[in-house]
Write an enzyme that holds these catalytic residues in place. Sequence first.
Site, short mmCIF file in Angstrom:
data_model
loop_
_atom_site.label_atom_id
_atom_site.label_comp_id
_atom_site.label_asym_id
_atom_site.label_seq_id
_atom_site.Cartn_x
_atom_site.Cartn_y
_atom_site.Cartn_z
N ASP A 35 0.85 -1.19 0.00
CA ASP A 35 0.00 0.00 0.00
C ASP A 35 0.89 1.24 0.00
OD1 ASP A 35 -1.74 2.21 1.13
OD2 ASP A 35 -3.19 0.58 1.12
N ILE A 36 0.53 2.25 -0.80
CA ILE A 36 1.35 3.46 -0.87
C ILE A 36 1.14 4.37 0.35
CG2 ILE A 36 1.55 3.45 -3.38
CD1 ILE A 36 -0.56 5.74 -3.39
N ASN A 92 -12.76 -3.51 2.85
CA ASN A 92 -13.62 -2.36 3.04
C ASN A 92 -14.62 -2.34 1.88
OD1 ASN A 92 -12.14 -1.49 5.29
ND2 ASN A 92 -10.72 -0.37 4.00
N GLN A 99 -13.55 2.50 1.68
CA GLN A 99 -13.12 2.04 0.36
C GLN A 99 -12.92 3.25 -0.54
OE1 GLN A 99 -15.79 -0.63 -1.73
NE2 GLN A 99 -14.21 -1.23 -3.18
N HIS A 105 -10.59 -5.67 -3.15
CA HIS A 105 -9.22 -5.86 -2.66
C HIS A 105 -9.23 -6.15 -1.18
CE1 HIS A 105 -10.00 -1.52 -2.22
NE2 HIS A 105 -9.11 -1.51 -1.24
N HIS A 107 -6.92 -5.96 2.32
CA HIS A 107 -5.78 -5.36 3.00
C HIS A 107 -5.22 -6.40 3.96
CE1 HIS A 107 -6.77 -1.03 2.11
NE2 HIS A 107 -7.97 -1.57 1.94
#
Length: 119
Positions: A35-36, A92, A99, A105, A107
């Site tokens: 994750d960025i 989410n 989200q 996706h 996490h």
Amino acid sequence: MAGEPQADCLFCRIVAGEVPATVVRESATTVAFRDINPQAPTHVLVIPKVHHPDAASLAAAEPEIAADVLREAGQVVLDEKVEDSGYRIVFNTGAGAGQTVFHAHAHVLAGRGLTWPPG
């Protein structure tokens, strides 16, 4: 159409190689990348290569790929060596739940205390 790449979807563009990501795992049906904006020392997203707006839509349309996402999340946990310290896998769904990219996706979060209930 569900399942088809969406030109305006960030995650579809990552799958297509149009947007860079720090990929940590890839399978025939999934991609896992860091994750960025990490919320924990380990924060990896696991996405299906097919486009569905959320986890429930993915599971209803392509349950085998939903299972692949969870299987790959488990492999991320092993690769990151966080299975013994505890981890969380989160989907989410909807803007109200946080989200921000409407492509299903998971996490994978670990490496710090993860209290319950979350925020």
